[in-house]
Design an enzyme around this catalytic site. Structure first.
Site, PDB file in Angstrom:
ATOM      1  N   HIS A   1     -17.101  16.256   2.614  1.00  0.00           N
ATOM      2  CA  HIS A   1     -15.950  15.079   2.996  1.00  0.00           C
ATOM      3  C   HIS A   1     -15.322  15.771   4.583  1.00  0.00           C
ATOM      4  CE1 HIS A   1     -12.878  12.226   2.753  1.00  0.00           C
ATOM      5  NE2 HIS A   1     -12.035  13.155   2.974  1.00  0.00           N
TER       6      HIS A   1
ATOM      7  N   CYS B   1     -46.605   8.272  18.114  1.00  0.00           N
ATOM      8  CA  CYS B   1     -45.291   8.447  17.732  1.00  0.00           C
ATOM      9  C   CYS B   1     -44.715   9.085  19.036  1.00  0.00           C
ATOM     10  CB  CYS B   1     -45.425   9.325  16.550  1.00  0.00           C
ATOM     11  SG  CYS B   1     -43.825  10.332  16.358  1.00  0.00           S
TER      12      CYS B   1
ATOM     13  N   GLU C   1     -39.320 -15.066  15.682  1.00  0.00           N
ATOM     14  CA  GLU C   1     -39.952 -14.438  14.313  1.00  0.00           C
ATOM     15  C   GLU C   1     -40.479 -15.532  13.466  1.00  0.00           C
ATOM     16  OE1 GLU C   1     -40.343 -11.348  12.791  1.00  0.00           O
ATOM     17  OE2 GLU C   1     -41.231 -12.826  11.234  1.00  0.00           O
TER      18      GLU C   1
ATOM     19  N   GLY D   1     -50.070  14.515  20.321  1.00  0.00           N
ATOM     20  CA  GLY D   1     -48.574  13.820  19.559  1.00  0.00           C
ATOM     21  C   GLY D   1     -48.827  12.327  19.221  1.00  0.00           C
TER      22      GLY D   1
ATOM     23  N   GLY E   1     -46.992  -6.312  15.123  1.00  0.00           N
ATOM     24  CA  GLY E   1     -47.743  -5.467  14.177  1.00  0.00           C
ATOM     25  C   GLY E   1     -48.893  -4.625  14.863  1.00  0.00           C
TER      26      GLY E   1
HETATM   27  P1  NAD Z   1     -43.873  -5.290  11.934  1.00  0.00           P
HETATM   28  O1  NAD Z   1     -44.891  -5.647  10.707  1.00  0.00           O
HETATM   29  O2  NAD Z   1     -42.832  -4.401  11.432  1.00  0.00           O
HETATM   30  O3  NAD Z   1     -43.235  -6.617  12.389  1.00  0.00           O
HETATM   31  C1  NAD Z   1     -44.113  -7.644  13.184  1.00  0.00           C
HETATM   32  C2  NAD Z   1     -43.407  -8.780  12.984  1.00  0.00           C
HETATM   33  O4  NAD Z   1     -43.886  -9.870  13.427  1.00  0.00           O
HETATM   34  C3  NAD Z   1     -43.004  -9.342  11.389  1.00  0.00           C
HETATM   35  O5  NAD Z   1     -41.813  -9.525  11.222  1.00  0.00           O
HETATM   36  C4  NAD Z   1     -43.832 -10.548  11.410  1.00  0.00           C
HETATM   37  O6  NAD Z   1     -43.475 -11.549  10.584  1.00  0.00           O
HETATM   38  C5  NAD Z   1     -43.882 -11.113  12.861  1.00  0.00           C
HETATM   39  N1  NAD Z   1     -44.933 -11.879  13.316  1.00  0.00           N
HETATM   40  C6  NAD Z   1     -46.186 -11.696  13.183  1.00  0.00           C
HETATM   41  N2  NAD Z   1     -46.838 -12.602  13.764  1.00  0.00           N
HETATM   42  C7  NAD Z   1     -45.955 -13.551  14.503  1.00  0.00           C
HETATM   43  C8  NAD Z   1     -46.130 -14.576  15.089  1.00  0.00           C
HETATM   44  N3  NAD Z   1     -47.276 -14.969  15.758  1.00  0.00           N
HETATM   45  N4  NAD Z   1     -44.817 -14.942  15.907  1.00  0.00           N
HETATM   46  C9  NAD Z   1     -43.857 -14.480  15.506  1.00  0.00           C
HETATM   47  N5  NAD Z   1     -43.751 -13.488  14.762  1.00  0.00           N
HETATM   48  C10 NAD Z   1     -44.619 -12.823  14.303  1.00  0.00           C
HETATM   49  O7  NAD Z   1     -44.754  -4.581  13.194  1.00  0.00           O
HETATM   50  P2  NAD Z   1     -44.331  -3.938  14.503  1.00  0.00           P
HETATM   51  O8  NAD Z   1     -42.854  -4.083  14.674  1.00  0.00           O
HETATM   52  O9  NAD Z   1     -44.938  -4.347  15.680  1.00  0.00           O
HETATM   53  O10 NAD Z   1     -44.435  -2.234  14.268  1.00  0.00           O
HETATM   54  C11 NAD Z   1     -45.703  -1.886  13.877  1.00  0.00           C
HETATM   55  C12 NAD Z   1     -45.704  -0.701  12.909  1.00  0.00           C
HETATM   56  O11 NAD Z   1     -45.107   0.503  13.583  1.00  0.00           O
HETATM   57  C13 NAD Z   1     -44.930  -1.041  11.710  1.00  0.00           C
HETATM   58  O12 NAD Z   1     -45.882  -0.735  10.653  1.00  0.00           O
HETATM   59  C14 NAD Z   1     -43.673  -0.437  11.808  1.00  0.00           C
HETATM   60  O13 NAD Z   1     -43.278  -0.017  10.441  1.00  0.00           O
HETATM   61  C15 NAD Z   1     -44.237   0.859  12.854  1.00  0.00           C
HETATM   62  N6  NAD Z   1     -42.896   1.398  13.627  1.00  0.00           N
HETATM   63  C16 NAD Z   1     -41.776   1.984  12.663  1.00  0.00           C
HETATM   64  C17 NAD Z   1     -40.933   2.437  13.699  1.00  0.00           C
HETATM   65  C18 NAD Z   1     -39.617   3.061  12.845  1.00  0.00           C
HETATM   66  O14 NAD Z   1     -39.938   3.854  11.903  1.00  0.00           O
HETATM   67  N7  NAD Z   1     -38.448   3.354  13.035  1.00  0.00           N
HETATM   68  C19 NAD Z   1     -40.512   2.064  14.635  1.00  0.00           C
HETATM   69  C20 NAD Z   1     -41.493   1.233  15.402  1.00  0.00           C
HETATM   70  C21 NAD Z   1     -42.745   0.920  15.035  1.00  0.00           C
END
Ligand code: NAD
Length: 457
Positions: free
Chosen positions: A446, A40, A204, A37, A272
Protein backbone atom coordinates in the site's frame (compact mmCIF):
# COMPACT_ATOMS: atom_id res chain seq x y z
CA UNK A 1 28.57 -31.40 -38.47
CA UNK A 2 25.05 -32.41 -37.57
CA UNK A 3 23.30 -29.93 -35.28
CA UNK A 4 20.93 -31.16 -32.60
CA UNK A 5 18.49 -28.38 -33.42
CA UNK A 6 17.96 -26.02 -36.36
CA UNK A 7 15.67 -23.09 -35.65
CA UNK A 8 14.17 -20.99 -38.39
CA UNK A 9 13.36 -17.51 -37.15
CA UNK A 10 15.05 -15.44 -34.46
CA UNK A 11 12.07 -13.80 -32.76
CA UNK A 12 10.97 -14.42 -29.15
CA UNK A 13 10.20 -18.09 -29.97
CA UNK A 14 13.40 -18.75 -31.91
CA UNK A 15 15.90 -17.00 -29.66
CA UNK A 16 14.33 -18.42 -26.48
CA UNK A 17 14.53 -21.96 -27.90
CA UNK A 18 18.10 -21.39 -29.08
CA UNK A 19 19.23 -20.17 -25.69
CA UNK A 20 17.50 -22.94 -23.78
CA UNK A 21 18.77 -25.78 -25.98
CA UNK A 22 22.29 -24.33 -26.12
CA UNK A 23 22.35 -23.95 -22.34
CA UNK A 24 21.54 -27.64 -22.12
CA UNK A 25 24.75 -28.32 -24.04
CA UNK A 26 23.20 -28.98 -27.44
CA UNK A 27 24.58 -27.78 -30.78
CA UNK A 28 22.09 -25.27 -32.12
CA UNK A 29 21.93 -23.31 -35.36
CA UNK A 30 19.48 -20.45 -35.83
CA UNK A 31 18.56 -18.87 -39.16
CA UNK A 32 17.20 -15.33 -39.31
CA UNK A 33 16.59 -13.42 -42.53
CA UNK A 34 16.39 -9.98 -40.87
CA UNK A 35 17.52 -8.86 -37.42
CA UNK A 36 17.44 -11.04 -34.32
CA UNK A 37 14.46 -10.23 -32.11
CA UNK A 38 11.85 -10.69 -34.83
CA UNK A 39 8.70 -8.63 -35.19
CA UNK A 40 8.38 -7.95 -31.45
CA UNK A 41 11.76 -6.35 -31.02
CA UNK A 42 12.27 -4.73 -34.42
CA UNK A 43 8.86 -3.73 -35.75
CA UNK A 44 6.36 -4.51 -33.00
CA UNK A 45 6.18 -4.41 -29.21
CA UNK A 46 9.39 -2.57 -28.39
CA UNK A 47 9.44 0.21 -31.02
CA UNK A 48 5.75 0.98 -30.44
CA UNK A 49 6.24 1.14 -26.69
CA UNK A 50 9.26 3.43 -27.15
CA UNK A 51 7.25 5.84 -29.31
CA UNK A 52 4.16 5.56 -27.10
CA UNK A 53 6.25 6.48 -24.07
CA UNK A 54 7.50 9.62 -25.82
CA UNK A 55 3.95 10.54 -26.81
CA UNK A 56 2.76 9.99 -23.24
CA UNK A 57 5.46 12.32 -21.88
CA UNK A 58 4.29 15.04 -24.26
CA UNK A 59 0.62 14.39 -23.53
CA UNK A 60 1.19 14.46 -19.76
CA UNK A 61 3.19 17.66 -20.01
CA UNK A 62 0.38 19.34 -21.92
CA UNK A 63 -2.32 17.98 -19.59
CA UNK A 64 -0.60 18.58 -16.24
CA UNK A 65 -2.72 21.51 -15.16
CA UNK A 66 -5.05 19.19 -13.28
CA UNK A 67 -2.10 18.36 -11.03
CA UNK A 68 -1.28 22.02 -10.47
CA UNK A 69 1.49 22.13 -13.04
CA UNK A 70 1.61 24.40 -16.07
CA UNK A 71 4.28 24.11 -18.68
CA UNK A 72 4.73 26.58 -21.49
CA UNK A 73 6.15 26.00 -24.94
CA UNK A 74 5.98 22.24 -24.61
CA UNK A 75 7.06 20.70 -27.87
CA UNK A 76 8.11 17.35 -29.22
CA UNK A 77 10.66 16.34 -31.78
CA UNK A 78 9.37 13.30 -33.66
CA UNK A 79 12.77 12.68 -35.26
CA UNK A 80 14.34 12.53 -31.78
CA UNK A 81 11.62 10.09 -30.65
CA UNK A 82 12.35 7.91 -33.64
CA UNK A 83 16.08 8.09 -33.00
CA UNK A 84 15.61 7.03 -29.40
CA UNK A 85 13.34 4.17 -30.50
CA UNK A 86 16.03 2.95 -32.90
CA UNK A 87 18.69 3.05 -30.16
CA UNK A 88 16.46 1.10 -27.74
CA UNK A 89 15.85 -1.56 -30.41
CA UNK A 90 19.51 -1.71 -31.39
CA UNK A 91 20.61 -2.26 -27.78
CA UNK A 92 18.08 -5.02 -27.21
CA UNK A 93 18.99 -6.77 -30.48
CA UNK A 94 22.66 -6.59 -29.50
CA UNK A 95 21.73 -8.11 -26.13
CA UNK A 96 20.13 -11.12 -27.81
CA UNK A 97 23.08 -11.51 -30.12
CA UNK A 98 25.43 -11.49 -27.13
CA UNK A 99 23.31 -14.02 -25.23
CA UNK A 100 23.30 -16.46 -28.17
CA UNK A 101 27.00 -15.89 -28.67
CA UNK A 102 27.67 -16.67 -25.00
CA UNK A 103 25.86 -19.96 -25.42
CA UNK A 104 27.89 -20.75 -28.59
CA UNK A 105 24.77 -20.88 -30.72
CA UNK A 106 25.49 -20.53 -34.46
CA UNK A 107 23.47 -17.72 -36.05
CA UNK A 108 23.14 -17.52 -39.85
CA UNK A 109 21.68 -14.44 -41.54
CA UNK A 110 19.52 -15.44 -44.50
CA UNK A 111 16.35 -17.20 -45.63
CA UNK A 112 16.44 -20.89 -44.67
CA UNK A 113 14.88 -23.63 -46.77
CA UNK A 114 14.50 -26.89 -44.81
CA UNK A 115 13.77 -30.30 -46.32
CA UNK A 116 13.72 -33.81 -44.86
CA UNK A 117 16.81 -35.98 -45.35
CA UNK A 118 16.46 -38.14 -48.51
CA UNK A 119 14.80 -41.50 -47.93
CA UNK A 120 17.06 -44.13 -46.45
CA UNK A 121 19.35 -41.52 -44.87
CA UNK A 122 17.61 -41.64 -41.49
CA UNK A 123 15.69 -38.93 -39.67
CA UNK A 124 16.78 -35.37 -39.88
CA UNK A 125 16.81 -32.31 -42.05
CA UNK A 126 18.92 -30.48 -44.57
CA UNK A 127 18.64 -26.73 -44.42
CA UNK A 128 19.87 -24.57 -47.29
CA UNK A 129 20.72 -20.95 -46.64
CA UNK A 130 22.89 -18.61 -48.70
CA UNK A 131 24.04 -21.55 -50.89
CA UNK A 132 25.32 -23.54 -47.89
CA UNK A 133 23.61 -26.71 -46.66
CA UNK A 134 23.41 -27.59 -42.97
CA UNK A 135 22.18 -30.76 -41.30
CA UNK A 136 20.11 -31.07 -38.12
CA UNK A 137 18.37 -33.75 -36.10
CA UNK A 138 15.42 -31.59 -35.01
CA UNK A 139 13.73 -28.66 -36.67
CA UNK A 140 11.88 -25.81 -35.03
CA UNK A 141 9.82 -23.42 -37.15
CA UNK A 142 9.50 -19.97 -35.59
CA UNK A 143 8.92 -17.94 -38.74
CA UNK A 144 6.33 -15.60 -37.19
CA UNK A 145 3.66 -13.70 -39.07
CA UNK A 146 3.25 -10.87 -41.53
CA UNK A 147 0.70 -8.06 -41.79
CA UNK A 148 -2.48 -9.23 -43.50
CA UNK A 149 -3.52 -7.20 -46.52
CA UNK A 150 -7.31 -7.46 -46.91
CA UNK A 151 -8.79 -7.71 -50.41
CA UNK A 152 -10.15 -4.15 -50.35
CA UNK A 153 -10.05 -2.49 -53.79
CA UNK A 154 -7.45 0.29 -53.90
CA UNK A 155 -5.04 -0.95 -51.22
CA UNK A 156 -2.43 -2.52 -53.45
CA UNK A 157 0.34 -0.17 -54.65
CA UNK A 158 -1.36 2.79 -53.01
CA UNK A 159 1.36 5.09 -51.59
CA UNK A 160 -1.06 6.49 -48.98
CA UNK A 161 -1.40 3.07 -47.36
CA UNK A 162 0.75 2.09 -44.39
CA UNK A 163 1.04 -1.10 -42.45
CA UNK A 164 2.37 -0.99 -38.89
CA UNK A 165 5.95 -1.46 -40.11
CA UNK A 166 5.66 1.56 -42.43
CA UNK A 167 4.15 3.62 -39.61
CA UNK A 168 7.01 2.75 -37.27
CA UNK A 169 9.62 3.62 -39.88
CA UNK A 170 8.08 6.96 -40.94
CA UNK A 171 10.44 9.91 -40.62
CA UNK A 172 7.56 12.33 -40.16
CA UNK A 173 4.20 12.24 -38.47
CA UNK A 174 1.23 12.13 -40.82
CA UNK A 175 -0.90 15.28 -40.87
CA UNK A 176 -3.97 13.09 -40.41
CA UNK A 177 -4.60 9.35 -40.35
CA UNK A 178 -7.36 6.83 -40.93
CA UNK A 179 -6.81 3.52 -39.18
CA UNK A 180 -8.60 0.54 -40.71
CA UNK A 181 -9.06 -2.07 -37.95
CA UNK A 182 -9.71 -1.12 -34.33
CA UNK A 183 -7.82 -4.09 -32.89
CA UNK A 184 -4.72 -4.01 -30.74
CA UNK A 185 -2.39 -2.51 -33.35
CA UNK A 186 -5.03 -0.03 -34.52
CA UNK A 187 -5.81 1.28 -31.03
CA UNK A 188 -2.17 1.53 -29.98
CA UNK A 189 -1.38 3.62 -33.07
CA UNK A 190 -4.56 5.64 -32.53
CA UNK A 191 -3.17 6.45 -29.06
CA UNK A 192 0.24 7.41 -30.40
CA UNK A 193 -1.06 9.75 -33.09
CA UNK A 194 -3.80 11.26 -30.96
CA UNK A 195 -1.40 12.09 -28.14
CA UNK A 196 0.89 13.79 -30.64
CA UNK A 197 -1.97 15.90 -31.98
CA UNK A 198 -2.70 14.07 -35.24
CA UNK A 199 -6.42 13.85 -36.16
CA UNK A 200 -7.36 10.15 -36.05
CA UNK A 201 -10.27 8.20 -37.54
CA UNK A 202 -10.63 4.50 -36.68
CA UNK A 203 -12.79 2.27 -38.86
CA UNK A 204 -13.76 -1.05 -37.31
CA UNK A 205 -15.94 -3.70 -38.96
CA UNK A 206 -17.17 -5.26 -35.71
CA UNK A 207 -19.77 -3.59 -33.45
CA UNK A 208 -16.95 -2.59 -31.09
CA UNK A 209 -13.24 -1.90 -31.12
CA UNK A 210 -11.03 -4.54 -29.46
CA UNK A 211 -13.80 -7.11 -29.99
CA UNK A 212 -12.04 -9.90 -28.10
CA UNK A 213 -11.87 -7.99 -24.82
CA UNK A 214 -14.40 -7.45 -22.05
CA UNK A 215 -17.02 -5.04 -23.50
CA UNK A 216 -17.39 -2.99 -20.29
CA UNK A 217 -13.66 -2.40 -20.13
CA UNK A 218 -13.56 -1.46 -23.81
CA UNK A 219 -16.52 0.91 -23.38
CA UNK A 220 -14.51 3.00 -20.89
CA UNK A 221 -11.75 3.44 -23.46
CA UNK A 222 -14.23 4.11 -26.24
CA UNK A 223 -16.00 6.83 -24.22
CA UNK A 224 -12.73 8.51 -23.28
CA UNK A 225 -11.28 8.40 -26.80
CA UNK A 226 -14.47 9.66 -28.45
CA UNK A 227 -14.72 12.50 -25.92
CA UNK A 228 -11.09 13.37 -26.63
CA UNK A 229 -11.92 13.72 -30.32
CA UNK A 230 -10.85 10.44 -31.89
CA UNK A 231 -13.38 9.59 -34.57
CA UNK A 232 -14.21 5.91 -34.01
CA UNK A 233 -16.62 4.24 -36.43
CA UNK A 234 -17.78 0.75 -35.52
CA UNK A 235 -19.90 -1.71 -37.55
CA UNK A 236 -18.39 0.01 -40.54
CA UNK A 237 -17.13 -1.70 -43.64
CA UNK A 238 -14.47 -0.31 -45.93
CA UNK A 239 -15.78 -0.69 -49.47
CA UNK A 240 -12.84 0.73 -51.41
CA UNK A 241 -9.94 3.12 -51.13
CA UNK A 242 -9.08 5.67 -53.79
CA UNK A 243 -5.83 7.50 -53.10
CA UNK A 244 -6.31 9.14 -49.72
CA UNK A 245 -10.04 8.55 -49.60
CA UNK A 246 -11.66 5.65 -47.78
CA UNK A 247 -15.23 4.78 -48.79
CA UNK A 248 -17.25 3.07 -46.09
CA UNK A 249 -20.69 1.62 -45.58
CA UNK A 250 -22.46 1.00 -42.32
CA UNK A 251 -23.07 -2.63 -41.53
CA UNK A 252 -25.96 -1.71 -39.28
CA UNK A 253 -27.98 0.42 -41.72
CA UNK A 254 -30.20 -0.89 -44.48
CA UNK A 255 -29.77 2.12 -46.76
CA UNK A 256 -26.38 1.67 -48.43
CA UNK A 257 -27.14 3.95 -51.38
CA UNK A 258 -25.04 6.85 -50.20
CA UNK A 259 -21.55 5.63 -49.34
CA UNK A 260 -19.73 8.23 -47.22
CA UNK A 261 -15.99 8.70 -47.41
CA UNK A 262 -13.19 9.93 -45.19
CA UNK A 263 -9.85 11.34 -46.25
CA UNK A 264 -6.50 11.54 -44.53
CA UNK A 265 -2.87 11.90 -45.50
CA UNK A 266 -2.20 8.30 -44.47
CA UNK A 267 -4.29 5.16 -44.12
CA UNK A 268 -2.95 2.58 -41.70
CA UNK A 269 -4.31 -0.91 -42.34
CA UNK A 270 -4.18 -3.10 -39.22
CA UNK A 271 -6.67 -5.92 -39.69
CA UNK A 272 -4.65 -8.81 -38.32
CA UNK A 273 -1.59 -10.86 -39.14
CA UNK A 274 -1.07 -14.16 -40.92
CA UNK A 275 1.39 -17.01 -40.32
CA UNK A 276 4.55 -16.74 -42.40
CA UNK A 277 5.23 -20.01 -44.20
CA UNK A 278 7.91 -18.68 -46.54
CA UNK A 279 10.65 -21.21 -47.27
CA UNK A 280 8.75 -24.22 -45.91
CA UNK A 281 7.52 -25.48 -49.29
CA UNK A 282 9.62 -28.68 -49.15
CA UNK A 283 7.93 -29.81 -45.92
CA UNK A 284 5.12 -31.18 -48.07
CA UNK A 285 3.06 -32.97 -45.46
CA UNK A 286 3.18 -30.31 -42.75
CA UNK A 287 -0.35 -30.03 -41.38
CA UNK A 288 -1.90 -26.57 -41.57
CA UNK A 289 -5.16 -25.18 -40.30
CA UNK A 290 -6.39 -21.90 -41.79
CA UNK A 291 -2.89 -21.13 -42.97
CA UNK A 292 -1.13 -21.79 -39.63
CA UNK A 293 0.93 -24.79 -38.50
CA UNK A 294 -0.98 -27.27 -36.36
CA UNK A 295 0.82 -28.20 -33.12
CA UNK A 296 0.11 -30.43 -30.16
CA UNK A 297 0.41 -29.47 -26.50
CA UNK A 298 4.23 -29.72 -26.71
CA UNK A 299 4.40 -27.65 -29.91
CA UNK A 300 5.14 -30.75 -32.01
CA UNK A 301 3.83 -30.71 -35.57
CA UNK A 302 2.52 -33.79 -37.39
CA UNK A 303 6.02 -34.38 -38.87
CA UNK A 304 8.55 -36.31 -36.79
CA UNK A 305 11.13 -34.07 -35.06
CA UNK A 306 9.49 -30.89 -36.37
CA UNK A 307 8.27 -28.34 -33.83
CA UNK A 308 6.62 -24.96 -34.37
CA UNK A 309 6.31 -22.04 -31.96
CA UNK A 310 5.04 -18.49 -32.02
CA UNK A 311 2.76 -16.63 -34.44
CA UNK A 312 3.29 -19.25 -37.17
CA UNK A 313 1.13 -21.62 -35.10
CA UNK A 314 -1.74 -19.11 -35.17
CA UNK A 315 -2.51 -19.87 -31.50
CA UNK A 316 -2.32 -16.53 -29.70
CA UNK A 317 -0.13 -14.01 -31.49
CA UNK A 318 1.75 -12.64 -28.51
CA UNK A 319 5.50 -12.57 -27.88
CA UNK A 320 5.16 -14.05 -24.40
CA UNK A 321 3.16 -16.98 -25.78
CA UNK A 322 5.90 -17.56 -28.36
CA UNK A 323 8.66 -17.67 -25.77
CA UNK A 324 6.67 -19.95 -23.45
CA UNK A 325 5.92 -22.30 -26.36
CA UNK A 326 9.65 -22.40 -27.10
CA UNK A 327 10.45 -23.38 -23.50
CA UNK A 328 7.86 -26.17 -23.61
CA UNK A 329 9.02 -27.42 -27.03
CA UNK A 330 12.69 -27.56 -26.05
CA UNK A 331 11.77 -29.29 -22.79
CA UNK A 332 9.90 -31.92 -24.81
CA UNK A 333 12.76 -32.29 -27.28
CA UNK A 334 15.22 -32.81 -24.42
CA UNK A 335 12.74 -35.15 -22.69
CA UNK A 336 12.97 -33.08 -19.52
CA UNK A 337 10.86 -34.60 -16.75
CA UNK A 338 8.30 -33.50 -15.72
CA UNK A 339 7.21 -32.44 -19.21
CA UNK A 340 5.72 -28.98 -19.17
CA UNK A 341 2.64 -27.72 -20.96
CA UNK A 342 1.38 -24.24 -21.71
CA UNK A 343 -1.55 -22.93 -19.71
CA UNK A 344 -3.33 -21.20 -22.59
CA UNK A 345 -6.13 -20.33 -20.14
CA UNK A 346 -3.80 -18.06 -18.18
CA UNK A 347 -2.11 -15.95 -20.85
CA UNK A 348 -2.16 -12.27 -19.94
CA UNK A 349 -2.60 -9.66 -22.63
CA UNK A 350 -2.12 -5.92 -22.57
CA UNK A 351 -3.25 -3.15 -24.88
CA UNK A 352 -1.02 -0.10 -24.52
CA UNK A 353 -3.68 2.52 -24.90
CA UNK A 354 -3.94 5.37 -22.37
CA UNK A 355 -5.38 4.10 -20.06
CA UNK A 356 -3.89 0.67 -20.49
CA UNK A 357 -6.06 -2.42 -20.69
CA UNK A 358 -4.85 -5.71 -19.25
CA UNK A 359 -6.62 -9.01 -18.97
CA UNK A 360 -6.15 -12.68 -18.29
CA UNK A 361 -8.49 -15.65 -18.49
CA UNK A 362 -12.06 -15.81 -19.64
CA UNK A 363 -14.62 -13.05 -20.02
CA UNK A 364 -18.23 -13.27 -18.85
CA UNK A 365 -19.45 -14.06 -22.37
CA UNK A 366 -16.80 -16.77 -22.86
CA UNK A 367 -17.95 -18.33 -19.57
CA UNK A 368 -21.53 -18.33 -20.89
CA UNK A 369 -20.40 -19.95 -24.16
CA UNK A 370 -18.60 -22.62 -22.13
CA UNK A 371 -21.67 -23.05 -19.87
CA UNK A 372 -19.62 -22.25 -16.77
CA UNK A 373 -21.71 -20.59 -14.05
CA UNK A 374 -19.72 -17.61 -12.81
CA UNK A 375 -19.84 -14.77 -10.33
CA UNK A 376 -18.72 -11.34 -11.46
CA UNK A 377 -17.20 -8.81 -9.09
CA UNK A 378 -16.52 -5.28 -10.25
CA UNK A 379 -14.80 -2.33 -8.65
CA UNK A 380 -14.00 1.06 -10.12
CA UNK A 381 -10.27 1.79 -10.12
CA UNK A 382 -11.04 4.90 -8.09
CA UNK A 383 -11.33 2.54 -5.11
CA UNK A 384 -7.53 2.56 -5.09
CA UNK A 385 -5.96 5.48 -3.23
CA UNK A 386 -2.89 5.40 -5.44
CA UNK A 387 -5.05 5.45 -8.57
CA UNK A 388 -6.90 8.51 -7.24
CA UNK A 389 -3.63 10.25 -6.41
CA UNK A 390 -2.16 9.76 -9.85
CA UNK A 391 -5.08 9.60 -12.30
CA UNK A 392 -6.95 12.86 -11.92
CA UNK A 393 -10.28 12.81 -13.76
CA UNK A 394 -9.82 9.24 -14.97
CA UNK A 395 -12.07 6.27 -14.47
CA UNK A 396 -11.12 2.62 -14.60
CA UNK A 397 -12.45 -0.80 -13.83
CA UNK A 398 -11.39 -4.08 -12.26
CA UNK A 399 -13.64 -6.97 -13.17
CA UNK A 400 -13.14 -10.43 -11.74
CA UNK A 401 -14.78 -13.60 -13.03
CA UNK A 402 -14.91 -16.49 -10.56
CA UNK A 403 -16.32 -19.97 -10.80
CA UNK A 404 -19.68 -19.86 -9.02
CA UNK A 405 -19.23 -23.38 -7.68
CA UNK A 406 -15.67 -23.61 -6.38
CA UNK A 407 -14.79 -19.88 -6.33
CA UNK A 408 -11.60 -20.29 -8.36
CA UNK A 409 -10.48 -17.19 -10.24
CA UNK A 410 -11.14 -17.64 -13.96
CA UNK A 411 -10.59 -14.19 -15.40
CA UNK A 412 -9.51 -10.66 -14.52
CA UNK A 413 -10.11 -7.64 -16.77
CA UNK A 414 -8.63 -4.27 -16.01
CA UNK A 415 -8.55 -0.78 -17.43
CA UNK A 416 -6.57 1.98 -15.73
CA UNK A 417 -2.89 2.89 -15.51
CA UNK A 418 -0.59 1.10 -14.84
CA UNK A 419 -2.51 -2.18 -14.95
CA UNK A 420 -0.04 -3.74 -17.39
CA UNK A 421 2.41 -3.86 -14.50
CA UNK A 422 0.28 -5.94 -12.15
CA UNK A 423 -1.81 -8.19 -14.40
CA UNK A 424 0.89 -10.83 -13.76
CA UNK A 425 -0.47 -11.22 -10.20
CA UNK A 426 -3.86 -12.11 -11.65
CA UNK A 427 -2.22 -14.44 -14.21
CA UNK A 428 -0.54 -16.24 -11.36
CA UNK A 429 -3.89 -16.71 -9.60
CA UNK A 430 -5.59 -18.02 -12.77
CA UNK A 431 -2.63 -20.26 -13.63
CA UNK A 432 -2.49 -21.80 -10.17
CA UNK A 433 -6.27 -22.14 -9.95
CA UNK A 434 -6.43 -20.08 -6.77
CA UNK A 435 -9.75 -19.60 -5.09
CA UNK A 436 -10.77 -16.16 -3.89
CA UNK A 437 -10.08 -17.26 -0.28
CA UNK A 438 -6.53 -18.31 -1.21
CA UNK A 439 -5.90 -15.10 -3.13
CA UNK A 440 -7.10 -12.99 -0.22
CA UNK A 441 -4.16 -14.27 1.84
CA UNK A 442 -1.74 -12.44 -0.45
CA UNK A 443 -0.62 -9.09 0.97
CA UNK A 444 -0.42 -6.24 -1.53
CA UNK A 445 1.80 -3.22 -0.88
CA UNK A 446 0.00 0.00 0.00
CA UNK A 447 -0.49 2.39 -1.69
CA UNK A 448 -0.38 0.70 -5.08
CA UNK A 449 -2.97 0.43 -7.82
CA UNK A 450 -2.48 -3.36 -7.65
CA UNK A 451 -4.44 -3.34 -4.37
CA UNK A 452 -7.55 -3.16 -6.54
CA UNK A 453 -7.08 -6.90 -7.12
CA UNK A 454 -7.10 -7.55 -3.40
CA UNK A 455 -10.23 -5.43 -3.02
CA UNK A 456 -12.11 -6.93 -5.97
CA UNK A 457 -11.23 -10.57 -5.45
P1 NAD B 1 -6.41 -7.79 -34.30
O1 NAD B 1 -6.95 -9.10 -34.66
O2 NAD B 1 -6.13 -7.48 -32.88
O3 NAD B 1 -7.41 -6.62 -34.80
C1 NAD B 1 -7.81 -6.49 -36.12
C2 NAD B 1 -9.12 -5.72 -36.12
O4 NAD B 1 -9.46 -5.40 -37.44
C3 NAD B 1 -10.28 -6.52 -35.52
O5 NAD B 1 -10.91 -5.74 -34.55
C4 NAD B 1 -11.17 -6.79 -36.74
O6 NAD B 1 -12.54 -6.85 -36.42
C5 NAD B 1 -10.85 -5.59 -37.61
N1 NAD B 1 -11.05 -5.79 -39.05
C6 NAD B 1 -10.75 -6.87 -39.79
N2 NAD B 1 -11.02 -6.63 -41.10
C7 NAD B 1 -11.49 -5.37 -41.17
C8 NAD B 1 -11.92 -4.52 -42.24
N3 NAD B 1 -11.89 -4.93 -43.51
N4 NAD B 1 -12.34 -3.27 -41.95
C9 NAD B 1 -12.36 -2.83 -40.66
N5 NAD B 1 -11.97 -3.58 -39.62
C10 NAD B 1 -11.52 -4.83 -39.87
O7 NAD B 1 -5.12 -7.60 -35.21
P2 NAD B 1 -4.00 -6.48 -35.18
O8 NAD B 1 -4.43 -5.31 -34.39
O9 NAD B 1 -3.62 -6.27 -36.61
O10 NAD B 1 -2.81 -7.19 -34.42
C11 NAD B 1 -2.20 -8.38 -34.97
C12 NAD B 1 -1.70 -9.30 -33.88
O11 NAD B 1 -0.64 -8.69 -33.17
C13 NAD B 1 -2.79 -9.62 -32.87
O12 NAD B 1 -2.77 -11.00 -32.60
C14 NAD B 1 -2.40 -8.85 -31.66
O13 NAD B 1 -2.78 -9.47 -30.45
C15 NAD B 1 -0.89 -8.75 -31.79
N6 NAD B 1 -0.44 -7.52 -31.13
C16 NAD B 1 -0.34 -7.51 -29.78
C17 NAD B 1 0.01 -6.34 -29.13
C18 NAD B 1 0.09 -6.31 -27.64
O14 NAD B 1 0.18 -7.38 -27.04
N7 NAD B 1 0.05 -5.15 -27.00
C19 NAD B 1 0.27 -5.19 -29.86
C20 NAD B 1 0.15 -5.24 -31.23
C21 NAD B 1 -0.20 -6.41 -31.86
Amino acid sequence: MKYFLAIIGGGPAGYTAAEKASKAGKDVILFEQNALGGTCLNVGCIPTKSLLYGAKQYYNATHAQKYGVTAENVAFDFAAMQKRKTIVVRKLVAGIKARLNNEHCTVVNGVAYPRPLPEGKGEGFLISCNDVTYEAENLMICTGSTNFVPPIPGIKDNPAIWDSTDALAAAELPKSIIIVGGGVIGMEFATLYHELGVPVTVIEAMPTILPNLDPEVVQILLDKYRKAGINILTSTKVEKIEGNEVFVSSLSEADQSNIPSFSAERILVSVGRRANLQGLEALNDLELNRGAIVIDEFCKTNLPNVYACGDVTGKIMLAHVASRQAEVAVGRMLKQIPLQRIAYNAIPSVVYTNPEIASVGITESQAAEMSIPVEVNKLPMTFSGRFMAENEGETGLCKVITDAKNHSILGVHLIGNPCSEFIAAASFAVRMGYTTAEFQQVVFPHPTVSEILHEAI
